[in-house]
Enzyme design. Structure first.
Site, short mmCIF file in Angstrom:
data_model
loop_
_atom_site.label_atom_id
_atom_site.label_comp_id
_atom_site.label_asym_id
_atom_site.label_seq_id
_atom_site.Cartn_x
_atom_site.Cartn_y
_atom_site.Cartn_z
N LYS A 8 0.01 -10.93 2.36
CA LYS A 8 -0.60 -9.83 3.11
C LYS A 8 -1.23 -8.80 2.17
O LYS A 8 -0.58 -8.24 1.30
CB LYS A 8 0.43 -9.14 4.00
CG LYS A 8 -0.19 -8.09 4.92
CD LYS A 8 0.80 -7.57 5.94
CE LYS A 8 1.63 -6.43 5.46
NZ LYS A 8 0.89 -5.17 5.27
N ASP A 33 -4.37 -6.71 6.36
CA ASP A 33 -3.74 -5.70 7.23
C ASP A 33 -4.45 -4.36 7.04
O ASP A 33 -3.92 -3.44 6.44
CB ASP A 33 -2.26 -5.61 6.85
CG ASP A 33 -1.46 -4.75 7.82
OD1 ASP A 33 -1.98 -4.44 8.91
OD2 ASP A 33 -0.32 -4.38 7.47
N LYS A 64 -5.65 -2.70 9.72
CA LYS A 64 -5.43 -1.96 10.98
C LYS A 64 -6.70 -1.23 11.39
O LYS A 64 -6.74 0.01 11.49
CB LYS A 64 -4.26 -0.98 10.84
CG LYS A 64 -2.94 -1.67 10.51
CD LYS A 64 -1.77 -0.70 10.59
CE LYS A 64 -0.46 -1.37 10.22
NZ LYS A 64 -0.36 -1.72 8.79
N ASP A 83 -11.98 1.38 14.53
CA ASP A 83 -13.26 2.11 14.56
C ASP A 83 -14.01 1.78 15.85
O ASP A 83 -13.50 1.08 16.72
CB ASP A 83 -14.07 1.72 13.31
CG ASP A 83 -14.89 2.90 12.80
OD1 ASP A 83 -15.54 3.56 13.62
OD2 ASP A 83 -14.89 3.14 11.58
N THR A 88 5.99 0.32 13.33
CA THR A 88 7.46 0.25 13.20
C THR A 88 8.04 1.49 12.53
O THR A 88 9.24 1.68 12.51
CB THR A 88 7.85 -1.01 12.39
OG1 THR A 88 6.96 -1.13 11.28
CG2 THR A 88 7.79 -2.25 13.22
N ARG A 120 9.32 -4.70 0.85
CA ARG A 120 10.31 -4.15 -0.07
C ARG A 120 11.67 -4.82 -0.01
O ARG A 120 12.42 -4.76 -1.00
CB ARG A 120 10.42 -2.64 0.17
CG ARG A 120 9.19 -1.89 -0.31
CD ARG A 120 9.10 -0.50 0.26
NE ARG A 120 8.82 -0.51 1.69
CZ ARG A 120 8.68 0.58 2.44
NH1 ARG A 120 8.79 1.76 1.88
NH2 ARG A 120 8.41 0.48 3.72
#
Ligand code: C5P
Length: 253
Positions: free
Chosen positions: A40, A67, A69, A72, A131, A211
């Site tokens: 990603k 990713d 997101k 627009d 999240t 992470r």
């Protein structure tokens, strides 16, 4: 574990390469490639390395999840998505909150870009509620998942805790779940985390993991722990042939 099962798991496990350097990102992707088949590229890596990060990872044999997101106006979303499709990205996120027209534009542009480059049909993923947000009313999650389905998205992104609401609104879409943490570890800025096992049991098709692995003392040990949990949640055990029989492919493949 059989080769078939290992490759099935690799297609479900997405490594979030949240780094500011494409050499470092590629090093991490290669280091963990036995476990993660999807790489990603998020805002940080994109800001640092742009399209080169995507093409390098595609060239390295990874399915690439961009990713960004997008949120627009439809024309801009369409044009950006078309470029990303032509680069060989397999997944692209568009905020469902941007509305039906932008989602549809993203779907159209991404598909056109891939088709123009003779690549297989890719999938836009509609982002429902981040999240990191502590509140996600089920009606809002469901409404955004429904919007994604109606716009022709291949999947939606939501927290594990939102899967019931999202799935009921968009049953045939691929369910992509970030915010994954091993039990007892730091949740960082994720307000609604879940363990890999809990996410898979709740119906996640793809798990986005950053992470929990890249920040672990031993990334390989953390990756093994994740694989063990996912296999157990899918009904098998590590090293068991039985797991192969109980593993279903991600929905939209
Ligand atoms: O390090 P961690 O596993 O928390 O990283 C999660 C990744 O998933 C980040 O790259 C983040 O941008 C992304 N993401 C998320 N929540 C969403 C959508 C994407 O955390 N709803």
């Amino acid at each position: 574990m059989t080769e078939t099962l290992a490759s099935e798991l690799r297609r479900r496990l997405v490594l979030a390469l949240d780094f500011d350097d494409s050499v470092l990102a590629m090093r991490w992707a290669l280091r963990l490639r036995a476990t993660f088949g999807v790489a990603k590229v998020g805002l940080e890596l994109w800001s640092a390395a742009g399209p080169g990060a995507v093409t390098e990872l595609v060239g390295g044999g990874f399915e690439v999840f961009v990713d960004l997101k997008l949120a627009d106006i439809p024309n801009t979303t369409y044009r950006a998505a078309r470029v990303l499709g032509a680069l060989g990205a397999r997944y692209l996120t568009v905020h469902a909150s941007a509305g039906a027209a932008s989602l549809r534009a993203g779907v159209e542009g991404f598909a056109e870009g891939a088709a123009g480059a003779n690549l297989p049909a890719p999938a836009v993923l509609g982002v429902t509620v981040l999240t990191s947000e502590s509140e996600a009313p089920p009606e809002l999650v469901a409404e955004r998942a429904r919007l994604a389905a109606e716009a022709g998205c291949g999947g939606f992104v939501c927290a594990a805790k939102d899967l019931v609401a999202a799935r009921s609104a968009a049953p045939s879409l691929l369910a992509v779940v970030p915010g994954i943490r091993l039990a007892g570890r730091s949740t960082d800025d994720q307000a609604r985390p879940a363990t890999p096992g809990a996410a898979v049991r709740a119906g996640a098709d793809l798990l986005v993991i950053g992470r929990a692995v890249t920040g672990a003392e031993s990334p390989e040990a953390a990756a093994d722990e994740i694989v063990g949990e996912v296999l157990a949640a899918l009904g098998g055990a590590v090293g068991s042939e039985q797991a192969e029989e109980t593993t279903t492919p991600p929905r939209t493949r």
